[in-house]
Design an enzyme around this catalytic site. Structure first.
Site, mmCIF file in Angstrom:
data_model
loop_
_atom_site.group_PDB
_atom_site.id
_atom_site.type_symbol
_atom_site.label_atom_id
_atom_site.label_comp_id
_atom_site.label_asym_id
_atom_site.label_seq_id
_atom_site.Cartn_x
_atom_site.Cartn_y
_atom_site.Cartn_z
ATOM 1 N N LYS A 22 -14.540 11.765 -3.208
ATOM 2 C CA LYS A 22 -13.983 12.528 -2.077
ATOM 3 C C LYS A 22 -14.979 13.909 -2.388
ATOM 4 O O LYS A 22 -15.193 14.421 -1.196
ATOM 5 C CB LYS A 22 -12.659 12.833 -2.387
ATOM 6 C CG LYS A 22 -11.843 11.615 -2.139
ATOM 7 C CD LYS A 22 -10.407 11.994 -2.393
ATOM 8 C CE LYS A 22 -9.486 10.492 -2.266
ATOM 9 N NZ LYS A 22 -8.416 10.515 -2.954
ATOM 10 N N GLN B 5 -4.383 14.119 -6.692
ATOM 11 C CA GLN B 5 -4.718 12.757 -7.025
ATOM 12 C C GLN B 5 -3.531 12.104 -7.379
ATOM 13 O O GLN B 5 -2.892 12.349 -8.441
ATOM 14 C CB GLN B 5 -5.969 12.506 -7.653
ATOM 15 C CG GLN B 5 -6.425 11.244 -7.782
ATOM 16 C CD GLN B 5 -6.919 10.534 -6.631
ATOM 17 O OE1 GLN B 5 -7.349 11.264 -5.712
ATOM 18 N NE2 GLN B 5 -6.663 9.235 -6.238
ATOM 19 N N ASP C 68 -3.345 15.357 2.673
ATOM 20 C CA ASP C 68 -3.213 13.816 2.311
ATOM 21 C C ASP C 68 -1.852 13.151 3.021
ATOM 22 O O ASP C 68 -1.656 12.061 2.928
ATOM 23 C CB ASP C 68 -3.103 13.716 0.570
ATOM 24 C CG ASP C 68 -3.834 13.066 -0.210
ATOM 25 O OD1 ASP C 68 -4.494 12.410 0.456
ATOM 26 O OD2 ASP C 68 -3.637 12.914 -1.280
#
Ligand code: NDP
Length: 292
Positions: free
Chosen positions: A54, A98, A121
């Site tokens: 990412k 994450q 996200d």
């Protein structure tokens, strides 16, 4: 091969180039460069790889990334302080925590602390709730589900009125994909580990989204001829013929299924590349909104 291959790699590359152009335009118009904070807790090797990918993709698109590598035993309060600080920072437009987090941390609470404006996200409970409500718009949609829908749109697959079957009901993939398909007027069946006669349910699908995490579970004779198959699964299987001794496969038995499906995504090279592309797009969107 009778099915048309859905080239996620090429579609993702196009989106990434568009994001890079958008970043350049935003910087020259407002002086604001989009910034993504990645919060990584612990030593999970897969999580480290995802975060690295990412960050690399951010750099290529001109997006600044701010990495926070935190110890596995970090206290809940300390992680909360970091997230709250990131909410306040003007150079951070998107915050990505994450997942999964180590078991001692309250994942739901951490996700709900992320500013709605920076929830690139799309896992904030309010954004998920809005996704499920008629007439409400989520600020952001999670990257993998958004990537699935974008692939279908890019391939001009009509969704309204079709029978869509989603295999899997996770918070990360199955459920949000199902909600997105309902928003696009598909008639959606959600399958999971307690579904009876899975092959029979899947045979009714004009569009199948497989997100189950079981290598090559969906067989060719479970598919309706001409069905559109999006395979989200990423599973590693032994393959002594490869250098590493293993290879990645999806949840669908690709080699046989491509002779029955109308369109199909490969694994790798289907949904995977879209996930990063959509995250970059969400980060540019967040920065553009905050700059305005
Ligand atoms: P989860 O393990 O969270 O969910 C799996 C789902 O599949 C559950 O709903 C489960 O049912 C269902 N399931 C499990 N076994 C069966 C079975 N035998 N029959 C029917 N349903 C079953 O996985 P995720 O949603 O997180 O991920 C799914 C796959 O997608 C994985 O391979 C993952 O690696 C991949 N993935 C890929 C991404 C990408 O970027 N390409 C991103 C995210 C995930 P139940 O709810 O009843 O337990």
């Amino acid at each position: 091969m009778t099915a048309q291959l859905i080239d996620g790699k090429a579609i993702a590359a196009k989106i990434r180039a568009q994001v890079a152009e958008g970043v350049t335009a935003l910087v020259s118009k407002t002086g604001v460069r989009p910034g993504l904070a990645t919060v990584l807790v612990g030593d999970n090797p897969a999580s480290h790889t995802y975060v690295r990918m990412k960050q690399k993709a951010c750099a290529e698109a001109g997006i600044e990334s701010f990495g926070f590598d935190l110890p596995a035993d970090i206290a809940q309060e300390d992680l909360e302080i970091i997230v709250r600080d990131l909410n306040q920072r003007v150079d951070v437009h998107g915050i990505l925590v994450q997942l999964p987090l180590p078991a001692h941390l309250d994942e739901q609470r951490i996700l709900s602390l992320i500013s709605l404006d920076k929830d690139v996200d799309g896992f904030h409970p309010i954004n998920i709730g809005r996704l499920a409500m008629k007439g409400r718009e989520p600020g952001f949609v999670a990257a993998t589900p958004a990537g699935v829908i974008r692939l279908l749109d890019e391939m001009k697959v009509p969704l309204a009125g079709t029978n869509a079957v989603v295999l899997g009901r996770s918070n990360i993939v199955g459920m949000p994909v199902s909600l997105l398909l309902v928003r696009r007027d598909a008639t959606v069946t959600i399958c999971h580990s307690r579904t009876h006669d899975l092959p029979e349910v899947i045979r009714r699908a004009d569009v199948l989204i497989a997100a189950v995490g079981r290598a090559q579970m969906v067989k060719a004779d479970w598919l309706k001829r001409g069905a559109v198959v999006i395979d989200v699964g990423t599973n590693r299987i032994d393959d002594p013929s490869t250098k590493s001794g293993s290879r990645m496969v999806g949840d669908v038995d690709f080699e046989a299924a491509k002779e029955v499906a109308g369109m199909i995504t490969p694994v790798p090279g289907g949904v995977g590349p879209m996930t990063i592309a959509m995250l970059l797009e969400n980060t540019l969107t967040a920065a553009t909104r905050l700059a305005n």
